[in-house]
Enzyme design. Structure first.
Site, PDB file in Angstrom:
ATOM      1  N   ASP A  23       0.888  -1.164   0.000  1.00  0.00           N
ATOM      2  CA  ASP A  23       0.000   0.000   0.000  1.00  0.00           C
ATOM      3  C   ASP A  23       0.927   1.215   0.000  1.00  0.00           C
ATOM      4  OD1 ASP A  23      -1.632   2.121   0.576  1.00  0.00           O
ATOM      5  OD2 ASP A  23      -2.359   1.358   2.506  1.00  0.00           O
ATOM      6  N   LYS A  87       3.016  11.027  -3.602  1.00  0.00           N
ATOM      7  CA  LYS A  87       1.965  10.328  -4.350  1.00  0.00           C
ATOM      8  C   LYS A  87       1.067  11.318  -5.101  1.00  0.00           C
ATOM      9  CE  LYS A  87      -1.704   6.915  -3.506  1.00  0.00           C
ATOM     10  NZ  LYS A  87      -2.216   6.001  -2.491  1.00  0.00           N
ATOM     11  N   GLU A 187      -7.185   0.485  -4.695  1.00  0.00           N
ATOM     12  CA  GLU A 187      -7.231   0.385  -3.228  1.00  0.00           C
ATOM     13  C   GLU A 187      -8.579  -0.158  -2.725  1.00  0.00           C
ATOM     14  OE1 GLU A 187      -6.000   4.337  -2.163  1.00  0.00           O
ATOM     15  OE2 GLU A 187      -3.960   3.937  -2.834  1.00  0.00           O
ATOM     16  N   ASP A 211     -12.903   5.726   2.445  1.00  0.00           N
ATOM     17  CA  ASP A 211     -11.485   5.771   2.839  1.00  0.00           C
ATOM     18  C   ASP A 211     -11.117   7.187   3.305  1.00  0.00           C
ATOM     19  OD1 ASP A 211      -8.742   5.778   3.004  1.00  0.00           O
ATOM     20  OD2 ASP A 211      -8.407   4.684   1.145  1.00  0.00           O
TER      21      ASP A 211
END
Ligand code: AMP
Length: 625
Positions: A23, A87, A187, A211
């Protein structure tokens, strides 16, 4: 077609190798594997039994690179060389990047707003791919230490909303870290797998994955049937998360306490206050009240916060996430009653208020919170890795293409259109343009392979797109479409969208390619990943520099009368310096000279632009004046 796992060191096939699940998060990253004894996924702990690796890279000016907890203190001590949230920059151009410069300490290079963003540290320029590869290398090392074995294969997760370029960038980062990335997994798909959803091919389900992490929020609605995870919709906010809850607490304390208000003016106290706010938030996930004392050498300020006040503070922020859920449900064209499961991911979903608001909105009595919300995505990635390793024979694997397919672009670079391990059949398209004025013909060369320099890849064929009407460079819109059918036949089409001119070709990518060739090609791409990236960065830097020189010369020729002697002279000397830098074949020198020319011309370019706007409003051009 099949997935070929390889052992990079020995160059052999090793089916029993471990495949790790990663992850790669904005704030934190984790690595997980399937425990061979229990058969269950588990997150791997490091030397100090920590599972989470902060996604932070410190580029020490002496050349040393630190990652995770080791890099964290430098966020305060040396922010210019400490990179976080990389990211957010993956696969993005400068103009795409929404982070305001004030929120980051490091320098983003604002050159050609169309090219991929770079980060400057000292005299060196780094791409987000390189920076992410440092984090991935650290995770790989952690797993190797834990398992006592070399690791060469991984599954990496990305948000469902990541586009092609962002997925390709993540793949490249893996390759650079010495990892054969068997699959890029969404994800929310990984989170569902972690809860066992989608493992039974007979069972169809519709799920919502909520999330809420430290800095980002997203909601995805998935439909799962026969082992296929389809993303029906996704929505979110890339600037909303638990950090905002901490900020709301700090604001509350400073609004209600003058000592704290004064303390927030002291830069040294703010980090302490931030830690205390986070501590309060975490404690309030269990307790009804928080009491603490903010201490410094000469201050001791008591602080408190009740659960009720905390919930009031975060309500507007949680409401925003619920708005996103509403939108995602609307986009998926679903009613709440049609959802089978709600899955909670990310550290901030530990907050009871968040859980209750989610239950209320989706009208559910229970939601999935049993697994550790920080680990759930990595655990799911480990399950996907286990499926790919062939350890779960009951689960059907869809066919994938074993090598990337793409075309040659400027500088002899491979531009991947269908990445390796994409499900088959597959269709992908990308738009290109011309680099020369009046170009009527384009040669399209199709390649297969993992290397950046096309000479190392396999040429599958080429064709000409002719009859494109004469247009200035950059005007034509040429769409190249790759269609790979279930039998492995690739059809490539090119169409100039403004004129409709088109051409097609059909090739067989797997023709004449043995498993041994394939294995060797993959092995070469891993062994040469660093050289390949250097080659790509150099070619891209040269192309950008040549474009900037060309555009600047054009600009000063057109606007001679508007520029001072010294501006003209200096610009020419910066252009000469850039030309000289190009001939050195040194990427950092080229980027530095590029940056200098850009920095010098920017103020007068803006000045002329402003003037042009004023003139345009008056109905004149600068030349008329
Ligand atoms: P993630 O990005 O998923 O790692 O989530 C990190 C965020 O979760 C940070 O904002 C943390 O402060 C927050 N967090 C972690 N544990 C808790 C907790 N027990 N209660 C509330 N927030 C938490």
């Amino acid at each position: 077609m099949a997935i070929i796992p390889i052992n990079i060191k020995e160059g052999t096939l090793k089916l029993e190798d471990y495949i790790i699940g990663i992850d790669l998060g904005t704030t934190n990253s984790l690595v997980a594997i399937i425990d061979r004894i229990s058969g269950k996924p588990k997150a791997i702990a490091g030397q100090n039994s920590e599972v989470i690796v902060p996604s932070i890279v410190y580029l020490n000016p002496n050349g040393e690179i630190l990652v995770g907890e080791d890099a964290k203190p430098f966020l305060v001590d040396d922010p210019h060389n400490t990179i976080f949230s990389v990211k957010r920059l993956m696969g993005k151009s400068y103009s795409d990047v929404v982070i305001s410069d004030s929120s980051i300490g490091y320098k983003l290079i604002d050159d050609n707003s169309e090219s991929l963003v770079k980060i400057k540290s000292g005299d060196k320029f780094y791409t987000p791919i390189e920076l992410s590869s440092f984090i991935l290398k650290d995770l790989k090392k952690k797993a190797e230490r834990h398992l006592g074995a070399k690791i060469s294969k991984a599954v990496i997760t990305v948000p469902a909303y990541f586009n092609d370029a962002q997925r390709q960038a993540t793949r490249d980062a893996g390759k650079l870290a010495g990892l054969d990335v068997l699959r890029i997994v969404n994800e929310p798909t990984a989170a569902s797998l972690a809860y066992g959803i989608g493992l039974n091919p007979e069972e169809g389900k519709t799920v919502a994955v909520y999330d809420l992490g430290g800095g980002t929020f997203d909601i995805s609605i998935l439909k799962i049937h026969q082992g296929v995870f389809e993303v029906l919709s996704t929505h979110g906010n890339t600037q909303l998360g638990g950090d905002d809850f901490d900020n709301a607490i700090i604001k509350f304390w400073s609004d209600t306490n003058s000592e704290i208000r004064n303390a927030t003016q002291l830069p040294l106290l703010l980090p302490k206050l931030r830690l205390m706010a986070e501590d309060a938030k975490k404690q309030l996930s269990g307790a009804m009240n928080f009491e603490g004392v903010l201490t410094t050498e000469n201050l001791a300020i008591p602080l408190s916060l009740s659960r009720e006040d905390f919930e009031q503070l975060i309500k507007p922020l949680v409401d925003k996430t619920i708005e996103s859920c509403k939108q995602a449900m609307k986009d998926a064209d679903l009613r709440c009653i049609e959802l089978d499961e709600i899955i909670m991911v990310g550290g901030s979903t530990r907050i009871e208020f968040v859980q209750n608001e989610v239950k209320k909105f989706f009208n559910k009595l229970s939601i999935n919170t049993a697994l550790n919300p920080d680990e759930v995505v990595a655990l799911g990635a480990a399950i996907e890795a286990d499926i790919l390793a062939g350890n779960r024979r009951d689960i059907l694997l869809v066919d994938v293409t074993p090598l990337s397919l793409g075309i040659e672009t400027l500088g002899g670079l491979m531009d991947v259109i269908i990445p390796r391990n994409s499900k088959v059949p597959q269709r992908a398209a990308r738009q290109y343009t011309t680099s020369v004025d009046g170009q009527g013909t384009l040669r399209i060369c199709i390649y297969q392979g993992e290397r950046d320099n096309i000479v190392h890849n396999r040429k599958l064929g080429e064709f000409l797109l002719s009859g494109v009407p004469g247009m200035p460079a950059g005007m034509p819109k040429i769409e190249i479409t790759f269609m790979l059918d279930a039998d492995g036949i690739l059809k490539v089409g090119a169409q100039e969208l403004r004129s409709g001119v088109e051409q097609h070709i059909e090739v067989k990518p797997q023709y004449g390619l043995t498993d041994k060739d394939l294995e060797q090609m993959l092995l070469d791409s891993m062994v040469n990943a660093k050289d390949d990236l250097n080659y790509r960065s150099l070619q891209e830097a040269k192309t950008e520099a040549q474009n900037l020189n060309y555009a600047t010369l054009n600009f000063i020729n057109k606007n001679k009368t508007e520029l001072s002697e010294s501006e003209l002279e200096k610009t020419k000397s910066y252009i000469d310096l850039l030309k000289a830098a190009i001939s050195t074949e040194n990427k950092d020198q080229i980027l530095k000279a590029h940056d200098e020319l850009n920095d010098f011309t920017k103020p007068y370019a803006e000045r002329l632009m402003d003037k042009a706007i004023v003139m345009a409003l008056k109905g004149k051009t600068i030349e008329d004046n």
